[in-house]
Design a protein around this motif. Structure first.
Motif, PDB file in Angstrom:
ATOM      1  N   TYR A 130      36.915  79.646 -41.028  1.00 22.26           N
ATOM      2  CA  TYR A 130      35.817  79.767 -40.076  1.00 22.26           C
ATOM      3  C   TYR A 130      35.186  78.389 -39.888  1.00 22.26           C
ATOM      4  CZ  TYR A 130      36.070  84.800 -41.188  1.00 22.26           C
ATOM      5  OH  TYR A 130      36.476  86.091 -41.391  1.00 22.26           O
ATOM      6  N   GLN A 131      34.864  78.067 -38.640  1.00 28.55           N
ATOM      7  CA  GLN A 131      34.345  76.723 -38.390  1.00 28.55           C
ATOM      8  C   GLN A 131      33.396  76.713 -37.206  1.00 28.55           C
ATOM      9  OE1 GLN A 131      36.540  72.664 -38.564  1.00 28.55           O
ATOM     10  NE2 GLN A 131      36.912  73.405 -36.502  1.00 28.55           N
ATOM     11  N   THR A 132      32.264  76.043 -37.377  1.00 30.31           N
ATOM     12  CA  THR A 132      31.347  75.726 -36.284  1.00 30.31           C
ATOM     13  C   THR A 132      31.217  74.214 -36.214  1.00 30.31           C
ATOM     14  OG1 THR A 132      30.047  77.769 -36.202  1.00 30.31           O
ATOM     15  CG2 THR A 132      28.898  75.749 -35.655  1.00 30.31           C
ATOM     16  N   ILE A 133      31.241  73.664 -34.995  1.00 27.44           N
ATOM     17  CA  ILE A 133      31.108  72.223 -34.805  1.00 27.44           C
ATOM     18  C   ILE A 133      29.831  71.953 -34.020  1.00 27.44           C
ATOM     19  CG2 ILE A 133      32.126  70.129 -33.836  1.00 27.44           C
ATOM     20  CD1 ILE A 133      34.864  71.458 -34.130  1.00 27.44           C
ATOM     21  N   ILE A 134      28.952  71.145 -34.603  1.00 21.38           N
ATOM     22  CA  ILE A 134      27.710  70.726 -33.951  1.00 21.38           C
ATOM     23  C   ILE A 134      27.881  69.258 -33.553  1.00 21.38           C
ATOM     24  CG2 ILE A 134      25.215  70.492 -34.163  1.00 21.38           C
ATOM     25  CD1 ILE A 134      25.287  72.615 -36.352  1.00 21.38           C
ATOM     26  N   THR A 135      27.650  68.963 -32.286  1.00 26.58           N
ATOM     27  CA  THR A 135      27.873  67.616 -31.759  1.00 26.58           C
ATOM     28  C   THR A 135      26.566  67.037 -31.240  1.00 26.58           C
ATOM     29  OG1 THR A 135      30.138  68.162 -31.112  1.00 26.58           O
ATOM     30  CG2 THR A 135      29.149  66.249 -30.057  1.00 26.58           C
ATOM     31  N   LEU A 136      26.305  65.769 -31.551  1.00 26.77           N
ATOM     32  CA  LEU A 136      25.138  65.076 -31.025  1.00 26.77           C
ATOM     33  C   LEU A 136      25.408  64.621 -29.593  1.00 26.77           C
ATOM     34  CD1 LEU A 136      24.044  62.838 -34.039  1.00 26.77           C
ATOM     35  CD2 LEU A 136      22.746  64.725 -33.045  1.00 26.77           C
ATOM     36  N   ASN A 137      24.476  64.914 -28.692  1.00 29.96           N
ATOM     37  CA  ASN A 137      24.607  64.506 -27.303  1.00 29.96           C
ATOM     38  C   ASN A 137      23.992  63.132 -27.076  1.00 29.96           C
ATOM     39  OD1 ASN A 137      25.693  67.058 -26.635  1.00 29.96           O
ATOM     40  ND2 ASN A 137      23.633  67.907 -26.393  1.00 29.96           N
ATOM     41  N   ASP A 138      24.536  62.398 -26.118  1.00 32.02           N
ATOM     42  CA  ASP A 138      23.870  61.200 -25.630  1.00 32.02           C
ATOM     43  C   ASP A 138      22.805  61.618 -24.629  1.00 32.02           C
ATOM     44  OD1 ASP A 138      25.248  59.188 -27.038  1.00 32.02           O
ATOM     45  OD2 ASP A 138      26.926  59.280 -25.634  1.00 32.02           O
TER      46      ASP A 138
ATOM     47  N   LEU B  85      14.058  68.406 -26.589  1.00 35.98           N
ATOM     48  CA  LEU B  85      15.266  67.727 -26.122  1.00 35.98           C
ATOM     49  C   LEU B  85      16.508  68.423 -26.667  1.00 35.98           C
ATOM     50  CD1 LEU B  85      16.212  65.199 -24.533  1.00 35.98           C
ATOM     51  CD2 LEU B  85      16.256  63.982 -26.721  1.00 35.98           C
ATOM     52  N   ASP B  86      17.474  68.648 -25.806  1.00 36.10           N
ATOM     53  CA  ASP B  86      18.740  69.246 -26.243  1.00 36.10           C
ATOM     54  C   ASP B  86      19.628  68.151 -26.840  1.00 36.10           C
ATOM     55  OD1 ASP B  86      18.077  71.818 -25.390  1.00 36.10           O
ATOM     56  OD2 ASP B  86      18.783  71.426 -23.353  1.00 36.10           O
ATOM     57  N   ILE B  87      19.463  67.926 -28.139  1.00 35.32           N
ATOM     58  CA  ILE B  87      20.242  66.859 -28.763  1.00 35.32           C
ATOM     59  C   ILE B  87      21.595  67.355 -29.263  1.00 35.32           C
ATOM     60  CG2 ILE B  87      18.114  65.700 -29.455  1.00 35.32           C
ATOM     61  CD1 ILE B  87      18.721  66.467 -32.346  1.00 35.32           C
ATOM     62  N   PHE B  88      21.793  68.686 -29.312  1.00 35.37           N
ATOM     63  CA  PHE B  88      23.030  69.249 -29.834  1.00 35.37           C
ATOM     64  C   PHE B  88      23.808  69.985 -28.746  1.00 35.37           C
ATOM     65  CE2 PHE B  88      20.372  69.822 -33.867  1.00 35.37           C
ATOM     66  CZ  PHE B  88      20.858  68.662 -34.456  1.00 35.37           C
ATOM     67  N   SER B  89      25.131  69.975 -28.894  1.00 30.04           N
ATOM     68  CA  SER B  89      25.990  70.955 -28.239  1.00 30.04           C
ATOM     69  C   SER B  89      26.803  71.633 -29.336  1.00 30.04           C
ATOM     70  CB  SER B  89      26.901  70.297 -27.195  1.00 30.04           C
ATOM     71  OG  SER B  89      27.675  69.270 -27.768  1.00 30.04           O
ATOM     72  N   PHE B  90      27.286  72.853 -29.063  1.00 28.49           N
ATOM     73  CA  PHE B  90      27.834  73.681 -30.131  1.00 28.49           C
ATOM     74  C   PHE B  90      29.192  74.269 -29.753  1.00 28.49           C
ATOM     75  CE2 PHE B  90      23.215  73.913 -30.093  1.00 28.49           C
ATOM     76  CZ  PHE B  90      22.876  73.596 -31.402  1.00 28.49           C
ATOM     77  N   LEU B  91      30.071  74.326 -30.730  1.00 27.98           N
ATOM     78  CA  LEU B  91      31.297  75.105 -30.651  1.00 27.98           C
ATOM     79  C   LEU B  91      31.248  76.048 -31.846  1.00 27.98           C
ATOM     80  CD1 LEU B  91      34.009  75.629 -29.276  1.00 27.98           C
ATOM     81  CD2 LEU B  91      35.021  73.874 -30.740  1.00 27.98           C
TER      82      LEU B  91
END
Length: 491
Positions: free
Chosen positions: A248-256, A206-212
């Protein structure tokens, strides 16, 4: 169609010592012994697990289960003495045609006088699509002197019913921000928490993450399926990000997703901050907390118009303030406690230039930046509104890197999750900056602006003026000349 499984299990539990008298030959009189289900819940209908016990709670005879976590059903044997092994047979009846669950122990389990607790574990491997039930019944005891059920005819507690109702599965990050040093090969672990459990086969692909992404890294899964309440992920840095003048920054977001909804902390920032030369011995942050007082607080004045009468005033409030615990390798680490030993593995280090706001009670939140006054219908529990606790919140930059009395501050940019009592949930981006100065003997004043951004609630960014003090012994600041101040919003 119903099916029945009969499983032999040991029913053991807490030995309750009864009042008793002794005969002339100094032997103990016979004391009634009995075995029963002893399922206890707290005020939130959450099952208690050993050693969480309470004699004031009446054991339940049924339980509504909406979780796929392993359900633990204790069976209790009350006996003054237990000389021999005792076994209890119990049966299991399910209303489902599907093999939704497994139960352990499957066979006979022994217990002795010093082990008087046994637990029936119900493990769920699938989702149920309609209301189902599982009924457990105590059938027989190997020792005929032990009564099956309570010693009364009202509630014998020999039967226990689990009603399976619609499942709610959610997930959340346990933290919203992690700092890294930027060294190639550096590894950090973070967890995704599943309060009601998860089914490994559903999560595996399952793709639970999206990334920036702001840098190159590899993300691996460490413990999928091991405990079903959280999953640990490991981020490994694939490149050097060592320009000290760049953030430097990476943002990991939980998807619905269809089966799992993101709640609480939905965004995780992995940050390599700008590096500034500072003398750690200055340790400005230590002026703003006192761990010997669990209710230590800092005091805030907020330029606001929450009465909505068109007049801005300073509003007083406070927040519980704490240090930021860091690893010994952190360039801003100062030793707080060596535990009085030469062993360095358990030493505790604090960040010399960061503080955070948190609640001394694990389920609640504090009023960081007076954010609770921004809204008319905010939910304040930690699960749904973790953003009211901001850790870290403020970073200090001493003048010339060495001043012990003054410098500048940064409101650490991050996302705060805050929900309304109506169930609406939002991510608010915060940022800001200001200055600090020692205005009296050990009395510090911070002057700063806080930016709060959310398009849906605010239509963009709103900015507020603040003063923060490390003591209640301060003079209320003079009024500002602007009437541009924050009022309440509905979530």
């Amino acid at each position: 169609m119903k099916h029945t499984k009969t499983i032999l299990a040991i029913a053991t539990v807490f030995a309750i010592l009864f009042s008793c008298s002794k005969n002339d030959d100094n032997t103990v009189n016979d004391v009634p012994s009995f075995v029963r289900f002893n399922f206890l819940t707290n005020s939130n209908n959450e099952p208690l697990e050993y050693p969480q016990v309470s004699s004031a709670i009446i054991p339940s005879i049924n339980y509504i289960n909406t979780s796929i976590n392993t359900l633990k059903v204790p069976v209790t044997l009350t006996s003054y003495t237990l000389e021999n092994e005792v076994t209890v047979n119990y049966s299991v009846t399910s209303s489902s045609n599907e093999d939704l669950f497994t139960i352990s122990p499957l066979n006979q389990v022994s217990f002795q006088n010093n082990q008087l607790t046994d637990t029936i574990y119900i493990n769920f491997g699938k989702r149920w699509s309609s209301n189902e039930s599982i009924v457990l019944n105590l059938e027989s005891v190997s020792d005929s002197s032990i009564n099956l059920g309570n010693l009364n005819s009202n509630e014998t507690n020999t039967e226990f019913t689990i009603n399976l109702e619609p499942i709610t599965t959610t997930y959340t990050f346990l933290e919203n921000r992690i700092e890294i040093t930027g060294t190639p090969g550096e590894q950090i672990d973070f967890a995704v928490n599943f309060p009601n459990g998860y089914i490994p086969s559903e999560i595996e692909n399952l793709d639970i993450f999206s990334f920036l992404d702001g840098f190159d890294y590899t993300l691996t899964t460490l413990n999928l399926g091991e405990n079903k309440t959280s999953i640990t992920y490991r981020l490994t840095l694939n490149e050097a990000i060592n320009n000290d003048d760049v953030l430097y920054q990476t943002i990991i977001t939980l998807n619905d997703t269809d089966n799992y909804n993101a709640t609480g902390n939905k965004n995780l920032q992995i940050v390599k901050p700008i590096k500034t030369a500072r003398d750690n011995s200055v340790n400005i942050a230590a002026n703003f907390y006192n761990l010997s007082d669990s209710f230590y607080r800092t005091y805030l004045e907020h330029w606001s118009d929450f009465n909505e009468d068109g007049i801005c005033v300073w509003q007083s409030t406070f927040a519980f303030t704490y240090p930021i615990v860091v690893d010994a390798t952190n360039p801003n680490a100062v030793l707080y406690d060596d535990k009085g030993t030469t062993d360095t593995s358990d030493d505790i280090y604090h960040h010399a230039f960061q503080i955070g706001f948190d609640s001394p009670i694990s389920s609640t939140t504090t009023n960081s930046f007076n954010l609770k006054r921004y809204f008319t219908n905010e939910g304040t529990d930690r699960v749904n509104s973790p953003g009211f606790n901001v850790t870290p919140a403020i970073e200090f930059f001493p003048e010339n890197g060495t001043s012990t009395t003054n410098g500048s501050i940064l409101i650490i940019p991050q996302f705060l999750t805050i929900s309304g009592t109506n169930g609406n949930s939002y991510a608010f981006a915060i940022s800001g900056e200001g200055t600090y100065q020692e205005i009296g003997d050990g009395i510090f004043e911070l002057k700063f602006k806080l930016n709060l951004t959310n398009e849906e609630v605010f239509g963009g960014t709103i900015t507020s003026e603040y003063r923060l003090y490390n003591t209640a012994n301060y003079t209320v600041p003079e009024d500002l000349t602007t009437n541009n101040c924050v009022t309440e919003y509905t979530l």
